[in-house]
Design a protein around this motif. Structure first.
Motif, PDB file in Angstrom:
ATOM      1  N   VAL A 146      21.272 -11.316  13.163  1.00  0.00           N
ATOM      2  CA  VAL A 146      20.308 -11.277  12.055  1.00  0.00           C
ATOM      3  C   VAL A 146      20.733 -10.240  11.026  1.00  0.00           C
ATOM      4  O   VAL A 146      20.611 -10.448   9.821  1.00  0.00           O
ATOM      5  N   ALA A 147      21.245  -9.096  11.501  1.00  0.00           N
ATOM      6  CA  ALA A 147      21.684  -8.053  10.569  1.00  0.00           C
ATOM      7  C   ALA A 147      22.852  -8.538   9.713  1.00  0.00           C
ATOM      8  O   ALA A 147      22.888  -8.307   8.496  1.00  0.00           O
ATOM      9  N   PHE A 148      23.804  -9.235  10.332  1.00  0.00           N
ATOM     10  CA  PHE A 148      24.945  -9.736   9.568  1.00  0.00           C
ATOM     11  C   PHE A 148      24.519 -10.831   8.594  1.00  0.00           C
ATOM     12  O   PHE A 148      25.026 -10.902   7.466  1.00  0.00           O
ATOM     13  N   ALA A 149      23.595 -11.686   9.002  1.00  0.00           N
ATOM     14  CA  ALA A 149      23.094 -12.730   8.097  1.00  0.00           C
ATOM     15  C   ALA A 149      22.370 -12.105   6.912  1.00  0.00           C
ATOM     16  O   ALA A 149      22.547 -12.520   5.756  1.00  0.00           O
ATOM     17  N   SER A 150      21.531 -11.093   7.178  1.00  0.00           N
ATOM     18  CA  SER A 150      20.825 -10.414   6.093  1.00  0.00           C
ATOM     19  C   SER A 150      21.805  -9.733   5.149  1.00  0.00           C
ATOM     20  O   SER A 150      21.647  -9.797   3.920  1.00  0.00           O
ATOM     21  N   LEU A 151      22.841  -9.092   5.699  1.00  0.00           N
ATOM     22  CA  LEU A 151      23.861  -8.447   4.868  1.00  0.00           C
ATOM     23  C   LEU A 151      24.589  -9.476   4.002  1.00  0.00           C
ATOM     24  O   LEU A 151      24.839  -9.248   2.812  1.00  0.00           O
ATOM     25  N   PHE A 152      24.895 -10.633   4.578  1.00  0.00           N
ATOM     26  CA  PHE A 152      25.599 -11.677   3.825  1.00  0.00           C
ATOM     27  C   PHE A 152      24.764 -12.155   2.641  1.00  0.00           C
ATOM     28  O   PHE A 152      25.258 -12.247   1.506  1.00  0.00           O
ATOM     29  N   PHE A 153      23.482 -12.435   2.867  1.00  0.00           N
ATOM     30  CA  PHE A 153      22.642 -12.947   1.785  1.00  0.00           C
ATOM     31  C   PHE A 153      22.374 -11.881   0.731  1.00  0.00           C
ATOM     32  O   PHE A 153      22.232 -12.190  -0.457  1.00  0.00           O
ATOM     33  N   ILE A 154      22.288 -10.628   1.145  1.00  0.00           N
ATOM     34  CA  ILE A 154      22.105  -9.544   0.164  1.00  0.00           C
ATOM     35  C   ILE A 154      23.314  -9.462  -0.760  1.00  0.00           C
ATOM     36  O   ILE A 154      23.181  -9.364  -1.990  1.00  0.00           O
ATOM     37  N   LEU A 155      24.513  -9.498  -0.197  1.00  0.00           N
ATOM     38  CA  LEU A 155      25.725  -9.414  -1.016  1.00  0.00           C
ATOM     39  C   LEU A 155      25.865 -10.636  -1.914  1.00  0.00           C
ATOM     40  O   LEU A 155      26.268 -10.516  -3.084  1.00  0.00           O
ATOM     41  N   VAL A 156      25.532 -11.830  -1.397  1.00  0.00           N
ATOM     42  CA  VAL A 156      25.604 -13.034  -2.224  1.00  0.00           C
ATOM     43  C   VAL A 156      24.604 -12.965  -3.378  1.00  0.00           C
ATOM     44  O   VAL A 156      24.916 -13.324  -4.523  1.00  0.00           O
ATOM     45  N   SER A 157      23.382 -12.483  -3.096  1.00  0.00           N
ATOM     46  CA  SER A 157      22.373 -12.386  -4.139  1.00  0.00           C
ATOM     47  C   SER A 157      22.782 -11.400  -5.227  1.00  0.00           C
ATOM     48  O   SER A 157      22.618 -11.676  -6.428  1.00  0.00           O
ATOM     49  N   ILE A 158      23.340 -10.263  -4.845  1.00  0.00           N
ATOM     50  CA  ILE A 158      23.762  -9.275  -5.843  1.00  0.00           C
ATOM     51  C   ILE A 158      24.945  -9.798  -6.652  1.00  0.00           C
ATOM     52  O   ILE A 158      25.024  -9.597  -7.871  1.00  0.00           O
ATOM     53  N   THR A 159      25.869 -10.495  -5.986  1.00  0.00           N
ATOM     54  CA  THR A 159      27.004 -11.086  -6.708  1.00  0.00           C
ATOM     55  C   THR A 159      26.526 -12.121  -7.716  1.00  0.00           C
ATOM     56  O   THR A 159      26.995 -12.172  -8.862  1.00  0.00           O
ATOM     57  N   THR A 160      25.570 -12.954  -7.310  1.00  0.00           N
ATOM     58  CA  THR A 160      25.005 -13.947  -8.231  1.00  0.00           C
ATOM     59  C   THR A 160      24.315 -13.277  -9.410  1.00  0.00           C
ATOM     60  O   THR A 160      24.434 -13.727 -10.559  1.00  0.00           O
ATOM     61  N   PHE A 161      23.590 -12.211  -9.143  1.00  0.00           N
ATOM     62  CA  PHE A 161      22.893 -11.482 -10.203  1.00  0.00           C
ATOM     63  C   PHE A 161      23.882 -10.941 -11.234  1.00  0.00           C
ATOM     64  O   PHE A 161      23.618 -10.978 -12.449  1.00  0.00           O
ATOM     65  N   CYS A 162      25.025 -10.449 -10.767  1.00  0.00           N
ATOM     66  CA  CYS A 162      26.029  -9.907 -11.689  1.00  0.00           C
ATOM     67  C   CYS A 162      26.729 -11.026 -12.468  1.00  0.00           C
ATOM     68  O   CYS A 162      27.018 -10.877 -13.657  1.00  0.00           O
ATOM     69  N   LEU A 163      27.008 -12.162 -11.799  1.00  0.00           N
ATOM     70  CA  LEU A 163      27.712 -13.257 -12.478  1.00  0.00           C
ATOM     71  C   LEU A 163      26.840 -13.938 -13.520  1.00  0.00           C
ATOM     72  O   LEU A 163      27.366 -14.556 -14.455  1.00  0.00           O
ATOM     73  N   GLU A 164      25.527 -13.847 -13.389  1.00  0.00           N
ATOM     74  CA  GLU A 164      24.639 -14.484 -14.363  1.00  0.00           C
ATOM     75  C   GLU A 164      24.800 -13.892 -15.759  1.00  0.00           C
ATOM     76  O   GLU A 164      24.477 -14.546 -16.750  1.00  0.00           O
ATOM     77  N   THR A 165      25.279 -12.661 -15.840  1.00  0.00           N
ATOM     78  CA  THR A 165      25.440 -12.014 -17.146  1.00  0.00           C
ATOM     79  C   THR A 165      26.812 -12.275 -17.759  1.00  0.00           C
ATOM     80  O   THR A 165      27.065 -11.836 -18.884  1.00  0.00           O
ATOM     81  N   HIS A 166      27.708 -12.928 -17.024  1.00  0.00           N
ATOM     82  CA  HIS A 166      29.052 -13.197 -17.544  1.00  0.00           C
ATOM     83  C   HIS A 166      29.023 -14.408 -18.487  1.00  0.00           C
ATOM     84  O   HIS A 166      28.277 -15.365 -18.267  1.00  0.00           O
ATOM     85  N   GLU A 167      29.843 -14.359 -19.544  1.00  0.00           N
ATOM     86  CA  GLU A 167      29.838 -15.423 -20.534  1.00  0.00           C
ATOM     87  C   GLU A 167      30.280 -16.758 -19.950  1.00  0.00           C
ATOM     88  O   GLU A 167      29.867 -17.830 -20.428  1.00  0.00           O
ATOM     89  N   ALA A 168      31.122 -16.719 -18.923  1.00  0.00           N
ATOM     90  CA  ALA A 168      31.623 -17.967 -18.355  1.00  0.00           C
ATOM     91  C   ALA A 168      30.534 -18.772 -17.658  1.00  0.00           C
ATOM     92  O   ALA A 168      30.696 -19.983 -17.452  1.00  0.00           O
ATOM     93  N   PHE A 169      29.435 -18.125 -17.266  1.00  0.00           N
ATOM     94  CA  PHE A 169      28.363 -18.800 -16.540  1.00  0.00           C
ATOM     95  C   PHE A 169      27.118 -18.994 -17.409  1.00  0.00           C
ATOM     96  O   PHE A 169      26.050 -19.274 -16.888  1.00  0.00           O
ATOM     97  N   ASN A 170      27.261 -18.816 -18.730  1.00  0.00           N
ATOM     98  CA  ASN A 170      26.150 -19.021 -19.658  1.00  0.00           C
ATOM     99  C   ASN A 170      26.417 -20.251 -20.521  1.00  0.00           C
ATOM    100  O   ASN A 170      27.528 -20.437 -21.037  1.00  0.00           O
ATOM    101  N   ILE A 171      25.409 -21.083 -20.653  1.00  0.00           N
ATOM    102  CA  ILE A 171      25.522 -22.336 -21.404  1.00  0.00           C
ATOM    103  C   ILE A 171      24.628 -22.263 -22.636  1.00  0.00           C
ATOM    104  O   ILE A 171      23.462 -21.874 -22.538  1.00  0.00           O
ATOM    105  N   ASP A 172      25.188 -22.653 -23.775  1.00  0.00           N
ATOM    106  CA  ASP A 172      24.401 -22.725 -25.009  1.00  0.00           C
ATOM    107  C   ASP A 172      23.688 -24.076 -25.064  1.00  0.00           C
ATOM    108  O   ASP A 172      24.328 -25.140 -24.986  1.00  0.00           O
ATOM    109  N   VAL A 173      22.368 -24.029 -25.213  1.00  0.00           N
ATOM    110  CA  VAL A 173      21.554 -25.249 -25.221  1.00  0.00           C
ATOM    111  C   VAL A 173      20.704 -25.257 -26.489  1.00  0.00           C
ATOM    112  O   VAL A 173      20.113 -24.234 -26.860  1.00  0.00           O
ATOM    113  N   ASN A 174      20.647 -26.415 -27.141  1.00  0.00           N
ATOM    114  CA  ASN A 174      19.783 -26.603 -28.301  1.00  0.00           C
ATOM    115  C   ASN A 174      18.465 -27.226 -27.838  1.00  0.00           C
ATOM    116  O   ASN A 174      18.454 -28.295 -27.216  1.00  0.00           O
TER     117      ASN A 174
END
Length: 319
Positions: A1-29
């Motif tokens: 359970v500790a390793f699973a929790s650690l894995f999801f925490i790291l994935v969530s933080i990585t996703t949070f950081c990638l959301e601010t990168h220009e490559a993962f942002n889409i311009d929508v009208n």
């Protein structure tokens, strides 16, 4: 359970950081219809959205955190203590905005858009999930204990820095005006230090030996003040730090010693015999505490006398 929790925490933080990168942002009208009285206006707005794959990954992580949170609160024996825990509050605050965004994303009203904008600002709370690692890592718990035990030293350090910043910001402001020209009534054309509050930033950066270089003295008197500020900063920081280091060493040694101790085994505590059990009151011959049992259990005395009669023993004189 500790390793699973650690894995999801790291994935969530990585996703949070990638959301601010220009490559993962889409311009929508986005086309919106605005009705004012009898007039209908079509507005074309520009909007930036995140790649859907990152949203899906964050959704999976939030589902795990939700399941973990619910299991922990259901199995917790003291619900009030669970609610008061800071880490549990961080878990709840980090989980709630995702569900609110999903619920309000289908609404097109202005109030819903305002709430969504506010929730996107509150997303930074997700980064606080990194503190959940203190449940699984001894070093982070030691750091937390050290910070709590060193509160007085941190306050002392802040007071020293505040006094130094106030003194040297004032000194550098007036020192830079010694070489001012007569054509400059304010005496600030040749220097970065236009006022004392701006000097606060320079004093903090200098006393902490960081030195960004965005502000620096240009006169000989200002350079002398800058040198004194740097020396005072080194001495100011060097005084409380050894106490904090000693606290960390003490808690770390204690944590390592606890890890090396053998695990405690549960001791078997025999249950008392029921009243109707034949072993509830033992005879004097079988019990090592005859006098005590004879006082508390009169049946033991009668049983002992009966056994002596059966065996043909005669009591000796003086017994």
């Amino acid at each position: 359970v500790a390793f699973a929790s650690l894995f999801f925490i790291l994935v969530s933080i990585t996703t949070f950081c990638l959301e601010t990168h220009e490559a993962f942002n889409i311009d929508v009208n986005v086309t919106e219809t605005l009705v004012v009285g009898n007039t209908t206006t079509i507005l074309l707005t520009h909007k930036v959205e995140t790649e859907p794959i990152l949203t899906y990954i964050e959704g999976v992580c939030v589902l795990w955190f939700t399941l973990e949170f619910l299991v922990r609160i259901i199995c917790c024996p003291d619900k009030l203590l669970f609610v008061k825990n800071l880490l549990n509050i961080i878990d709840f605050v980090a989980i709630l905005p995702f569900y609110l965004e999903v619920g309000l994303s289908g609404l097109s009203s202005k109030a819903a858009r305002d709430v969504l904008g506010f929730l996107r600002v509150v997303r930074f709370v997700r980064i606080l999930r990194i503190f959940k690692l203190t449940r699984h890592f001894v070093g982070l718990r030691v750091l937390g204990h050290t910070l709590r035990a060193s509160t007085n030293e941190f306050l002392l350090l802040i007071i020293f820095l505040a006094l130094g910043v106030l003194i040297f910001a004032t000194m550098i402001y007036y020192a830079e005006r010694i070489g001012a020209k007569t054509s400059d009534p304010r005496g600030s054309d040749h220097t970065h230090f236009k006022n004392i509050p701006i000097g606060f930033w320079w004093a903090v950066v200098t006393m902490t030996t960081l030195g960004y270089g965005d502000m620096y003295p240009k006169t000989w008197s200002g350079m002398v003040v800058g040198a004194l500020c740097a020396l005072a900063g080194v001495l100011t920081i060097a005084m409380p730090v050894p106490v904090i280091v000693n606290n960390f060493g003490m808690y770390y040694s204690l944590a390592m010693a606890k890890q090396k101790l053998p695990k405690k085994k549960k001791k078997h505590i025999p249950r008392p015999a029921p009243l109707d059990s034949p072993t509830y009151c033992k005879s004097e011959e079988n019990s090592p505490r005859n006098s005590t049992q004879s006082d508390t259990c009169p049946l033991a005395v009668e049983e002992g006398a009966t056994e002596r009669k059966r065996s043909g023993e005669t009591p000796k004189v003086g017994q």
